[in-house]
Motif scaffolding. Structure first.
Motif, short mmCIF file in Angstrom:
data_model
loop_
_atom_site.label_atom_id
_atom_site.label_comp_id
_atom_site.label_asym_id
_atom_site.label_seq_id
_atom_site.Cartn_x
_atom_site.Cartn_y
_atom_site.Cartn_z
N ILE A 4 0.86 -1.17 0.00
CA ILE A 4 0.00 0.00 0.00
C ILE A 4 0.90 1.23 0.00
O ILE A 4 1.88 1.29 0.74
N THR A 5 0.58 2.21 -0.84
CA THR A 5 1.37 3.44 -0.89
C THR A 5 0.61 4.56 -0.20
O THR A 5 -0.61 4.69 -0.36
N LEU A 6 1.35 5.35 0.57
CA LEU A 6 0.76 6.43 1.35
C LEU A 6 1.44 7.75 1.04
O LEU A 6 2.66 7.80 0.83
N LEU A 7 0.65 8.81 1.06
CA LEU A 7 1.19 10.17 1.03
C LEU A 7 0.90 10.76 2.40
O LEU A 7 -0.27 10.85 2.80
N ILE A 8 1.95 11.11 3.12
CA ILE A 8 1.82 11.71 4.45
C ILE A 8 2.05 13.21 4.29
O ILE A 8 3.13 13.62 3.87
#
Length: 126
Positions: A4-8
């Protein structure tokens, strides 16, 4: 299965990088943006599975960032988690208006945030 890819999106560099390290240790991939403007400056071809969004940021608060994301073709359908030290009651009403999908309080055990991310991540990445 790809991670899963996240943008924080968080103006607190230390906190954002610590969160990124924790989610990467959990098996996700993460990119950190220090502001709402920086979130839109990430590579246009890259679309995260989930956005983790700080609410209290200078210039452009998290509600403004969420509204801008919902108005963009790139982020329009990406689930957004408000990650804030503000109480949930303070975030929820404006969060609904900004189309924020979930809330997670900063400082709470991260296993709950991981469950929220897994719940919100779209099945298209499978």
């Amino acid at each position: 299965m790809p991670p899963i890819t996240l943008l924080i999106v968080d103006d607190d560099d230390a906190g954002a990088n610590a969160l990124a390290a924790a989610v990467m240790a959990y098996g996700c991939r993460a990119l950190v943006a220090a502001s709402g403007k920086a979130a839109f400056e990430t590579p246009a071809s890259w679309v995260p599975h989930v956005v983790i969004l700080d609410i209290e940021m200078p210039e452009w608060d998290g509600f403004s960032v969420a509204k801008a994301m919902r108005g963009s073709s790139r982020f329009a359908t990406v689930p957004i988690v408000a990650h804030s030290s503000l109480p949930e009651a303070e975030v929820s009403e404006r969060g609904i208006e900004a189309e924020i999908d979930a809330y997670y309080r900063k400082g709470e055990p991260l296993r709950g945030l991981f469950r929220t991310i897994e719940y919100l991540a779209p099945v298209r990445y499978l």
